[in-house]
Write a protein that holds these residues in place. Structure first.
Motif, PDB file in Angstrom:
ATOM      1  N   GLN A  64       0.989  -1.182  -0.135  1.00 17.11           N
ATOM      2  CA  GLN A  64       0.095   0.087   0.038  1.00 17.11           C
ATOM      3  C   GLN A  64       0.892   1.200  -0.099  1.00 17.11           C
ATOM      4  O   GLN A  64       2.219   1.276   0.317  1.00 17.11           O
ATOM      5  CB  GLN A  64      -0.697   0.004   0.959  1.00 17.11           C
ATOM      6  N   ILE A  65       0.255   2.497  -0.531  1.00 15.10           N
ATOM      7  CA  ILE A  65       1.063   3.687  -0.373  1.00 15.10           C
ATOM      8  C   ILE A  65       0.526   3.992   1.041  1.00 15.10           C
ATOM      9  O   ILE A  65      -0.613   4.391   1.474  1.00 15.10           O
ATOM     10  CB  ILE A  65       0.500   4.520  -1.478  1.00 15.10           C
ATOM     11  N   ARG A  68      -0.407   6.633   3.558  1.00 14.86           N
ATOM     12  CA  ARG A  68      -1.005   7.850   3.633  1.00 14.86           C
ATOM     13  C   ARG A  68      -0.185   8.847   4.704  1.00 14.86           C
ATOM     14  O   ARG A  68       0.203   8.112   5.806  1.00 14.86           O
ATOM     15  CB  ARG A  68      -2.485   7.761   3.936  1.00 14.86           C
ATOM     16  N   ASP A 117      -0.681  12.370  -1.415  1.00 15.78           N
ATOM     17  CA  ASP A 117      -1.811  13.069  -0.596  1.00 15.78           C
ATOM     18  C   ASP A 117      -2.081  14.759  -1.041  1.00 15.78           C
ATOM     19  O   ASP A 117      -2.896  15.155  -1.238  1.00 15.78           O
ATOM     20  CB  ASP A 117      -1.626  12.981   0.748  1.00 15.78           C
ATOM     21  N   SER A 127     -10.418   9.628   0.219  1.00 20.32           N
ATOM     22  CA  SER A 127     -11.006   8.286   0.257  1.00 20.32           C
ATOM     23  C   SER A 127     -12.516   8.421  -0.665  1.00 20.32           C
ATOM     24  O   SER A 127     -12.952   7.399  -0.925  1.00 20.32           O
ATOM     25  CB  SER A 127     -11.384   7.986   1.563  1.00 20.32           C
ATOM     26  N   GLU A 173      -8.003   6.436  -3.748  1.00 17.69           N
ATOM     27  CA  GLU A 173      -8.304   5.322  -2.857  1.00 17.69           C
ATOM     28  C   GLU A 173      -8.137   4.112  -3.254  1.00 17.69           C
ATOM     29  O   GLU A 173      -7.237   3.410  -2.533  1.00 17.69           O
ATOM     30  CB  GLU A 173      -9.788   5.525  -2.211  1.00 17.69           C
ATOM     31  N   PHE A 196      -4.138   4.156  -3.649  1.00 15.63           N
ATOM     32  CA  PHE A 196      -3.451   4.020  -2.290  1.00 15.63           C
ATOM     33  C   PHE A 196      -3.544   2.708  -1.592  1.00 15.63           C
ATOM     34  O   PHE A 196      -2.595   2.272  -1.247  1.00 15.63           O
ATOM     35  CB  PHE A 196      -4.023   4.938  -1.175  1.00 15.63           C
TER      36      PHE A 196
END
Length: 301
Positions: free
Chosen positions: A5-6, A8, A35, A93, A282, A285
């Motif tokens: 995952q990236i 956040r 972000d 999101s 989303e 991410f």
């Protein structure tokens, strides 16, 4: 999940500043992140759609944005209040935007950028190596070919247009620990070929015209990103083809394909290969590797 995952990050409170009488500058963060950039694009897209009287121009950047307005029509504090409201309302999101994934052919280690870089070796960190050899080595790649495969691997997001008219900055859509990073030249060059593929920090830049530059030179694309005369079919609505929020897929080509594309550009028949799609921050991410694969499939299916 299909991959990493990236991570956040929590953005600080935006900083709003006046730029003379007719500009507002908003800094979302002091450093580039997905972000910050996605939030800048989301807010600037929404402010455009509001079609405010007095709003002249909207310019998103890597982690900030700038608005040009007519102070006789809209007061800066009124504009800032609307921007603060958008900042509170927009959640990445839940946000998506309509954009394009674009095929960008690249002749890596081409003769034109090679000739240029060799003229400026005294300006470079490692005068004994080419830009590609140096960049591959400091990023831990065993060969130039493996390095260019990595650069052309994952798609890259157009994060802003600027520095010179029509120059797209792109950021590879991979987790931070997979990003390619290289410094700029110790001293900038006084010459760079048009359409050169340069790299500085973690950004790819396509030089729209011949001029000075300090990014490491990786190759050259045959396609135009700026067409002031708007002669080519893809430039009828704007003299700049790439736009913030677009996604570029760099594709390695040989000299034969490069020359064939240049012939089509010179006779005015070239058209970009691209596909429209809805970008979901989303989904990106959550699983960037799988999401990137889906984007490439959209482009080349």
């Amino acid at each position: 999940m299909g991959g990493t995952q990236i991570q956040r990050i929590e953005l600080p409170s935006p900083r709003y500043e006046y730029g003379g009488d007719d500009h507002v500058f908003v800094e979302l963060d002091q450093e580039m992140s997905f972000d910050a950039n996605f939030k800048a694009m989301a807010i600037t897209q929404q402010i455009r759609e509001m079609d405010l009287s007095g709003l002249i121009e909207v310019c998103p950047a890597n982690a900030s944005y700038l608005l040009h307005f007519d102070p006789d029509v809209i007061e800066p504090d009124t504009l800032i209040a609307k921007l603060k409201e958008l900042d509170r309302e927009i959640h990445l999101s839940e946000y998506e935007w309509e954009t394009r994934i674009i095929d960008v052919p690249v002749l890596y280690d081409d003769p034109w950028t090679h000739e240029t870089m060799m003229r400026f070796r005294d300006n470079h960190q490692d005068p004994s190596a080419t830009d590609l050899e140096y960049s591959a080595r400091i990023n831990g790649y065993e060969s130039v070919e493996a390095f260019t495969d990595a650069h052309a691997g994952a798609p890259q997001m157009v994060t802003m247009i600027g520095f010179v008219p029509g120059l797209p900055w792109t950021f590879q859509m991979v987790p931070r620990d997979e990003q390619i990073e290289v410094p700029k030249y110790v001293q900038p060059r006084t010459d760079t070929p048009s359409r050169a593929i340069g790299y500085g920090g973690a950004f790819t830049a396509i030089y729209p015209v011949q001029g000075a530059g300090g990014y490491q030179l990786f190759g050259r694309t045959p396609v135009e990103v700026l067409d002031v005369a708007q002669d080519l079919p893809d430039f009828t609505e704007s003299m700049v083809f790439p736009q913030p929020g677009d996604v570029m897929k760099f594709r390695k080509i040989d000299r034969g394909e490069y020359d064939r594309i240049r012939t089509r550009i010179e006779d005015g028949t070239f058209e970009y290969r691209y596909e429209e799609f809805t970008f979901s921050p989303e989904s990106f991410f959550e699983d960037p590797e799988t999401y990137n694969e889906e984007l490439v499939e959209v482009l080349y299916e």
